[in-house]
Motif scaffolding. Structure first.
Motif, short mmCIF file in Angstrom:
data_model
loop_
_atom_site.label_atom_id
_atom_site.label_comp_id
_atom_site.label_asym_id
_atom_site.label_seq_id
_atom_site.Cartn_x
_atom_site.Cartn_y
_atom_site.Cartn_z
N LEU A 1 -6.30 7.79 -14.68
CA LEU A 1 -7.56 8.36 -15.14
C LEU A 1 -8.45 7.25 -15.70
CD1 LEU A 1 -9.16 11.06 -15.77
CD2 LEU A 1 -8.24 10.85 -18.08
N ALA A 2 -9.70 7.27 -15.32
CA ALA A 2 -10.68 6.31 -15.82
C ALA A 2 -11.61 7.06 -16.78
CB ALA A 2 -11.47 5.72 -14.65
N PRO A 3 -11.23 7.12 -18.07
CA PRO A 3 -11.98 7.97 -18.99
C PRO A 3 -13.37 7.42 -19.33
CG PRO A 3 -10.29 6.80 -20.21
CD PRO A 3 -10.12 6.42 -18.75
N ALA A 4 -14.25 8.33 -19.67
CA ALA A 4 -15.60 7.95 -20.11
C ALA A 4 -15.49 7.14 -21.39
CB ALA A 4 -16.45 9.19 -20.34
N LYS A 5 -16.18 6.00 -21.40
CA LYS A 5 -16.26 5.15 -22.60
C LYS A 5 -17.47 5.60 -23.39
CE LYS A 5 -19.28 2.42 -22.44
NZ LYS A 5 -20.42 1.50 -22.30
N ALA B 1 -9.16 1.00 -14.14
CA ALA B 1 -8.10 1.87 -13.61
C ALA B 1 -7.51 1.25 -12.35
CB ALA B 1 -8.65 3.26 -13.31
N ALA B 2 -8.35 0.61 -11.52
CA ALA B 2 -7.86 -0.03 -10.30
C ALA B 2 -6.93 -1.19 -10.66
CB ALA B 2 -9.04 -0.53 -9.46
N LEU B 3 -7.30 -1.98 -11.66
CA LEU B 3 -6.42 -3.09 -12.08
C LEU B 3 -5.07 -2.54 -12.55
CD1 LEU B 3 -8.87 -5.42 -14.10
CD2 LEU B 3 -8.01 -5.76 -11.77
N ARG B 4 -5.11 -1.49 -13.37
CA ARG B 4 -3.85 -0.91 -13.89
C ARG B 4 -3.00 -0.33 -12.77
NH1 ARG B 4 -7.18 1.37 -18.21
NH2 ARG B 4 -7.41 3.21 -16.90
N MET C 1 -11.04 9.95 -11.49
CA MET C 1 -9.61 9.82 -11.19
C MET C 1 -9.44 8.89 -10.00
SD MET C 1 -6.58 10.58 -12.03
CE MET C 1 -6.48 12.09 -12.99
N LEU C 2 -8.62 7.86 -10.20
CA LEU C 2 -8.35 6.91 -9.11
C LEU C 2 -6.92 7.11 -8.61
CD1 LEU C 2 -9.49 4.35 -7.57
CD2 LEU C 2 -8.07 3.04 -9.14
N SER C 3 -6.78 7.26 -7.30
CA SER C 3 -5.45 7.36 -6.70
C SER C 3 -5.24 6.15 -5.81
CB SER C 3 -5.31 8.62 -5.85
OG SER C 3 -5.78 9.73 -6.57
N VAL C 4 -4.05 5.58 -5.85
CA VAL C 4 -3.74 4.43 -4.99
C VAL C 4 -2.42 4.69 -4.27
CG1 VAL C 4 -4.94 2.84 -6.53
CG2 VAL C 4 -2.49 3.08 -6.73
#
Ligand code: C5P
Length: 282
Positions: free
Chosen positions: A5-9, A108-111, A39-42
């Motif tokens: 999840l890439a939450p709003a800052k 989120a992509a890095l994580r 939401m990022l899915s990889v």
């Protein structure tokens, strides 16, 4: 498949302390994260691809090099591997809106890719990679409340944020961050004064009342509708304070409870606006 999840800052306060020779500004900001995000899915693949879905996906469709792809390439380069992954970004946060959507996506992509590719990159190197993608990416990579200094790379812990409600209101206009920084005028601010603890939302609101967002006035001058969003939040029952986040145009309202924040969001809902109510990210 891995999801992140890439939450709003949310910049609860943002002081501009100075300006570096390269034009970047020195900041002092209290940053929190909301319980809403992209939401990022990889997943494993023999190519590097990105598919963008969600309510704000179309706005990014013609972007030649999304920040998420740049993050993937940078991370692979650091690890000395070929970037292979199928990425899907469910874009739920408005674009260019002051709540770090693109930065949170890159973080989120890095994580997620570090996990997918089973990389063991030291945190300091990850932070450096993040900063190379944008000033807000390091704080998003860390993904917990922080005091953010420097141009965004100096991060420190803050007292535990109290339980509170948060409403986010974007009046449907995109804002260019460099343009807002350019429109800023006048003296630089003093650093934030933060206490040792916030026992409740009212105490946090009191601290925030003594601070500001130095980008709010310049953004208002460029996009007066931000004032309408702020007024709507301030008129909502239970709103302890309201302010713009980042370089705008999203504004936040602080409430004692999530129920009040939800009520505010329901009553502010306007066609063409993005409005959300809930709490801070867990
Ligand atoms: O680093 P990022 O690409 O997110 O920054 C976008 C723009 O915002 C920069 O090009 C700069 O004009 C401005 N900015 C700034 N000082 C910061 C962060 C951003 O002047 N600390």
């Amino acid at each position: 498949m891995l999801q992140d999840l890439a939450p709003a800052k949310v910049n609860l306060a943002l002081h501009v302390l100075g300006r570096r020779a390269d034009g970047y500004h020195l900041l002092d900001s209290l940053v929190a994260f909301a319980a809403v995000g992209d939401m990022l899915s990889v997943e494993a693949s023999d190519r590097l691809t990105l598919r963008i879905t969600g309510p704000f996906g179309a706005a990014l469709a013609n972007e030649p090099d999304n920040l998420v792809l740049r993050a993937a390439r940078k991370l692979a380069q650091e690890a000395g591997i070929v970037p292979l992954a199928r990425l899907t970004l469910d874009k739920r946060l408005p674009i260019a809106s002051g709540i770090g959507g693109g930065s949170a996506d890159a973080a989120a992509a890095l994580r997620a890719l570090a996990r997918l590719w089973q990389l063991d990159i030291p945190p300091a190197d990850m932070a450096r990679l993040a900063l190379g993608l944008g000033a807000d990416v390091p704080v998003c990579l860390r993904n917990r409340p922080a005091r953010m200094g420097g141009v965004g790379e100096v991060l420190s812990d803050v007292p535990a944020l109290p339980h509170c409600g948060l409403a986010l209101v974007n009046p449907g206009v995109a804002v260019s961050t460099p343009e807002v920084f350019r429109a800023r005028a006048g003296e630089f601010s003093a650093p934030l004064a933060l206490p040792d603890a916030w026992p409740d939302a009212a105490a946090l609101a009191e601290t925030l009342a003594g601070a500001g967002n130095d980008l709010e006035l310049p953004a208002l001058s460029l996009r007066p509708v931000i004032g309408t969003a702020l007024a709507a939040l301030r008129a909502s029952p239970g709103c302890l304070m309201a302010r713009m986040s980042g370089s705008g145009a999203t504004c936040y309202g602080l409430f004692a409870s999530e129920t009040e924040a939800l009520g505010a969001a329901a009553s502010i809902a306007t066609p063409g606006w993005w409005v959300w109510g809930g709490g801070l990210s867990a």
